[in-house]
Structures are given as structure tokens and as C-alpha cells.
Design a protein around this motif. Structure first.
Motif, PDB file in Angstrom:
ATOM      1  N   ALA A  35       1.027  -1.135  -0.116  1.00 61.02           N
ATOM      2  CA  ALA A  35      -0.191   0.045  -0.017  1.00 61.02           C
ATOM      3  C   ALA A  35       0.863   1.401   0.024  1.00 61.02           C
ATOM      4  O   ALA A  35       2.030   1.264   0.413  1.00 61.02           O
ATOM      5  CB  ALA A  35      -0.869   0.015   1.184  1.00 61.02           C
ATOM      6  N   GLU A  36       0.180   2.452  -0.523  1.00 63.85           N
ATOM      7  CA  GLU A  36       1.011   3.621  -0.616  1.00 63.85           C
ATOM      8  C   GLU A  36       0.330   4.634   0.441  1.00 63.85           C
ATOM      9  O   GLU A  36      -0.958   4.792   0.361  1.00 63.85           O
ATOM     10  CB  GLU A  36       1.058   4.358  -1.777  1.00 63.85           C
ATOM     11  N   MET A  37       1.077   5.326   1.304  1.00 63.56           N
ATOM     12  CA  MET A  37       0.459   6.047   2.287  1.00 63.56           C
ATOM     13  C   MET A  37       0.012   7.519   1.648  1.00 63.56           C
ATOM     14  O   MET A  37       0.966   8.203   1.087  1.00 63.56           O
ATOM     15  CB  MET A  37       1.440   6.348   3.274  1.00 63.56           C
ATOM     16  N   ASP A  38      -1.138   7.819   1.576  1.00 64.29           N
ATOM     17  CA  ASP A  38      -1.572   9.155   1.279  1.00 64.29           C
ATOM     18  C   ASP A  38      -1.720   9.860   2.414  1.00 64.29           C
ATOM     19  O   ASP A  38      -2.595  10.032   3.146  1.00 64.29           O
ATOM     20  CB  ASP A  38      -2.785   9.213   0.548  1.00 64.29           C
ATOM     21  N   VAL A  39      -0.643  10.956   2.658  1.00 62.70           N
ATOM     22  CA  VAL A  39      -0.436  11.676   3.791  1.00 62.70           C
ATOM     23  C   VAL A  39      -1.553  12.704   4.052  1.00 62.70           C
ATOM     24  O   VAL A  39      -2.397  12.994   5.013  1.00 62.70           O
ATOM     25  CB  VAL A  39       0.869  12.286   3.513  1.00 62.70           C
ATOM     26  N   GLU A  40      -2.066  13.297   2.914  1.00 63.53           N
ATOM     27  CA  GLU A  40      -3.261  14.210   2.871  1.00 63.53           C
ATOM     28  C   GLU A  40      -4.498  13.451   3.443  1.00 63.53           C
ATOM     29  O   GLU A  40      -5.113  14.010   4.162  1.00 63.53           O
ATOM     30  CB  GLU A  40      -3.319  14.950   1.485  1.00 63.53           C
ATOM     31  N   LYS A  41      -4.860  12.560   2.730  1.00 61.35           N
ATOM     32  CA  LYS A  41      -6.079  11.746   3.148  1.00 61.35           C
ATOM     33  C   LYS A  41      -5.813  11.178   4.646  1.00 61.35           C
ATOM     34  O   LYS A  41      -6.918  11.283   5.512  1.00 61.35           O
ATOM     35  CB  LYS A  41      -6.329  10.487   2.402  1.00 61.35           C
ATOM     36  N   PHE A  42      -4.515  10.761   5.167  1.00 58.62           N
ATOM     37  CA  PHE A  42      -4.395  10.477   6.349  1.00 58.62           C
ATOM     38  C   PHE A  42      -4.757  11.426   7.383  1.00 58.62           C
ATOM     39  O   PHE A  42      -5.338  11.382   8.396  1.00 58.62           O
ATOM     40  CB  PHE A  42      -2.707   9.888   6.469  1.00 58.62           C
ATOM     41  N   LYS A  43      -4.226  12.655   6.891  1.00 58.22           N
ATOM     42  CA  LYS A  43      -4.555  13.863   7.987  1.00 58.22           C
ATOM     43  C   LYS A  43      -5.910  14.248   8.067  1.00 58.22           C
ATOM     44  O   LYS A  43      -6.401  14.491   9.032  1.00 58.22           O
ATOM     45  CB  LYS A  43      -3.422  15.028   7.301  1.00 58.22           C
ATOM     46  N   GLN A  44      -6.678  13.946   6.753  1.00 58.80           N
ATOM     47  CA  GLN A  44      -8.079  14.446   7.022  1.00 58.80           C
ATOM     48  C   GLN A  44      -8.822  13.322   7.932  1.00 58.80           C
ATOM     49  O   GLN A  44      -9.476  13.768   8.541  1.00 58.80           O
ATOM     50  CB  GLN A  44      -8.545  14.278   5.319  1.00 58.80           C
ATOM     51  N   ILE A  45      -8.508  12.179   7.484  1.00 59.76           N
ATOM     52  CA  ILE A  45      -8.918  11.005   8.415  1.00 59.76           C
ATOM     53  C   ILE A  45      -8.729  11.183   9.777  1.00 59.76           C
ATOM     54  O   ILE A  45      -9.699  11.128  10.839  1.00 59.76           O
ATOM     55  CB  ILE A  45      -8.563   9.703   7.934  1.00 59.76           C
ATOM     56  N   ALA A  46      -7.660  11.758  10.173  1.00 61.14           N
ATOM     57  CA  ALA A  46      -6.998  11.800  11.644  1.00 61.14           C
ATOM     58  C   ALA A  46      -7.763  13.074  12.084  1.00 61.14           C
ATOM     59  O   ALA A  46      -8.102  12.780  13.298  1.00 61.14           O
ATOM     60  CB  ALA A  46      -5.461  11.918  11.676  1.00 61.14           C
ATOM     61  N   GLY A  47      -7.799  13.922  11.290  1.00 66.10           N
ATOM     62  CA  GLY A  47      -8.654  15.216  11.932  1.00 66.10           C
ATOM     63  C   GLY A  47      -9.971  14.935  12.264  1.00 66.10           C
ATOM     64  O   GLY A  47     -10.518  15.440  13.150  1.00 66.10           O
ATOM     65  N   SER A  48     -10.615  14.271  11.018  1.00 69.64           N
ATOM     66  CA  SER A  48     -12.007  13.711  11.593  1.00 69.64           C
ATOM     67  C   SER A  48     -12.275  12.899  12.737  1.00 69.64           C
ATOM     68  O   SER A  48     -13.257  13.093  13.586  1.00 69.64           O
ATOM     69  CB  SER A  48     -12.625  13.010  10.386  1.00 69.64           C
ATOM     70  N   MET A  49     -11.197  11.982  12.954  1.00 72.44           N
ATOM     71  CA  MET A  49     -11.572  11.116  14.182  1.00 72.44           C
ATOM     72  C   MET A  49     -11.151  11.887  15.393  1.00 72.44           C
ATOM     73  O   MET A  49     -11.842  11.860  16.583  1.00 72.44           O
ATOM     74  CB  MET A  49     -10.364  10.156  14.113  1.00 72.44           C
TER      75      MET A  49
END
Length: 299
Positions: A35-49
Motif C-alpha cells: 500500500a501507498e500512504m496518502d499523507v493528505e488523506k491520512f491527515k484528513q481522516i485523523a482530523g475527522s477522528m
């Protein structure tokens, strides 16, 4: 009664379960490694959580927040450069003319020479068109040889021959030639420019008669033509000039009868020159090409 104990150790299905768990763990480890880590999406998901679970951290602001976009992340700013323009444009300080470029820059030699040639061509074409108009209006007179019309530069010459116009040694117009002068007058009204009436004679000296020399005869004939042109008030006096040249400017040689007859003439010379609207370009024309005014026939 004594109960018998079961077989010692884990049940048989535990081995199969353990193998299955090991395989699943290897499967997910492989998935994670591919898998490739999408940093932007990860930050968005982390922010939502964080917002969902009420977890908020405060950080001290050091830089102004900067927004990101697809254009900002995928494209870099380009460098600007001058675009060479190969077209020739005239320069003016009048903003009312859309066909000219407004400015105070200077043309290079090639542009200036091309503009000069265009100007000369346009002026010569105007004079040639006026000469053709005169020829059409005086078609009968030119075909019978009483009048010649020619142009040179910005000058048009209507040449009145002595034959049929003046009696020999006289400056009084023949009555039969007066209608011809009326048609010339009507034609000149439509042609712009200053008008010089120039009398010429041959080289034969005058003996007796009213005039003592060819100077008096040539001047009087030019004056008679001028008076006839000014009848009806159609032509303005300030356009006229009367000149007598005697035999100083022969049209051809005086050694034959035909040559002397050609030299006895009155010429109506129309000099169009450069009008007031073009006076502002006169100095520029002289600077670009000092011989340009000679080409146009302008003094």
C-alpha cells in the motif's frame, strides 16, 4: 466409579486455527507493504477522528497558515519573457485613431524606411488619380491635341498649346478656345493644390508689335489664361500664381518649326505638395531620407 481423563494437550482444531491466523497476519502484512500512504488523506481522516472523539491539540502558531490546491502542488510558476513582434506599427500621441499605436518610442531604420516608402507611394497614387480625372474631364481636348495632361511626382501639368488658343504674337484668347477654358476651369475646381499659370515662347525675337520681348508676351498670355480661369468665381485667387518664362524653359529644341510650335505654350501647373495634415510628418521624412521630398517633387 472412576472417570477417565481426556487426551492431554490442546484440541486438534487449535492447530488449524493457529495456522489460519498466521496466514491472515501474513496476508495483511503483505497488503500493508504494498500500500501507498496518502499523507493528505491520512491527515484528513485523523482530523475527522479527533473531532469525532473530542480530541483537540493546541499548537503555537509560527507561520501564517497556507492553503494548498491541485494547482499549487502540481504546477510550478513559469518565467515570463518578451515576445518579439514582427509587425510594423505607426506611433502617434493621438488616442482617437485606433489604427495607430500610441506611444513615444522610436522606430528602427527598417521600420522607418518602410513607413516612408508607404507614405511616398500613397501620395504619388493620389496625384496620379487626380491626373487621370483631369484627362477624363478633358478627353475631347486631349484627343484633338489642344491640351496635354501629365503628372510628375506631386505635380500635374495641363499644357495648352498655342495652336487654336492664341493668334501668333498675341495674348488674346481665341473665342473658339473660351469653351475649352471653361471645361479646364470646372476640372480644376475638383483638383486640390496651388495653381501656377506659366507662359512660354520660342526663341524667335519679337520685331515690332505690341510686345517688346518674349518676356512680355509669355507673361501676358499667362495672365489672359488666369483671368479666364477666375471667371465665375469658382477658383480662389489665393490658389493662383502667374509667371512668364519667355524662352528660358523650352519644351524641346528650337531648331525646327515643329519644335518652336511646341515651345509656344501656356502650362497650368498644379502643385499638391503636402497639406496641413501631413506637415507634422515633414521633418521626420527629411530625417529618414533627405531625398524623399525630391522624389515627391516638393520644394
Amino acid at each position: 466409579m472412576v472417570e477417565e481423563d481426556g487426551p492431554a494437550g490442546s484440541p486438534a482444531w487449535m492447530a488449524t486455527f493457529a495456522d489460519l491466523m498466521s496466514l491472515l497476519m501474513c496476508f495483511f502484512v503483505l497488503l500493508l507493504s504494498f500500500a501507498e500512504m496518502d499523507v493528505e488523506k491520512f491527515k484528513q481522516i485523523a482530523g475527522s477522528m479527533k473531532m469525532a472523539f473530542g480530541v483537540q491539540n493546541e499548537f503555537e502558531l509560527e507561520d501564517i497558515p497556507k492553503g494548498t490546491s491541485v494547482v499549487a502542488t502540481e504546477f510550478s510558476p513559469g518565467q515570463t519573457s518578451d515576445t518579439p513582434i514582427e509587425t510594423i506599427q505607426q506611433i502617434t500621441d493621438q488616442t482617437t485613431d485606433p489604427s495607430l499605436r500610441v506611444g513615444d518610442g522610436e522606430l528602427d531604420d527598417a521600420e522607418a524606411e518602410e513607413l516612408l516608402q508607404e507614405k511616398i507611394t500613397a501620395l504619388l497614387a493620389e496625384t496620379e488619380a487626380d491626373a487621370e480625372k483631369l484627362k477624363d474631364m478633358l478627353e475631347d481636348e486631349t484627343q484633338t491635341g489642344k491640351v496635354d495632361v501629365e503628372s510628375d511626382g506631386r505635380t500635374i501639368t495641363v499644357r495648352i498649346r498655342e495652336q487654336g488658343s492664341f493668334p501668333s504674337g498675341s495674348a488674346t484668347l481665341n473665342t473658339d478656345f473660351v469653351p475649352v477654358m471653361a471645361r479646364i476651369r470646372d476640372a480644376l475646381v475638383e483638383i486640390p493644390g496651388t495653381i501656377s499659370i506659366e507662359g512660354h515662347t520660342d526663341s524667335t525675337p519679337l520685331r515690332g508689335g505690341r510686345y517688346e520681348s518674349n518676356w512680355g508676351l509669355s507673361s501676358s498670355r499667362a495672365l489672359s489664361v488666369t483671368h479666364e480661369l477666375l471667371r465665375e468665381g469658382l477658383l480662389k485667387d489665393d490658389r493662383m500664381m502667374v509667371v512668364g518664362f519667355a524662352d528660358t524653359r523650352p519644351f524641346t529644341f528650337n531648331d525646327t518649326v515643329e519644335g518652336r510650335a511646341s515651345n509656344r505654350r501656356v502650362e497650368i501647373v498644379i502643385r499638391q505638395g503636402i497639406d496641413d495634415a501631413e506637415n507634422t510628418e515633414l521633418d521626420n521624412i527629411r530625417e529618414i531620407n533627405p531625398d524623399a521630398l525630391d522624389i515627391l517633387g516638393i520644394e
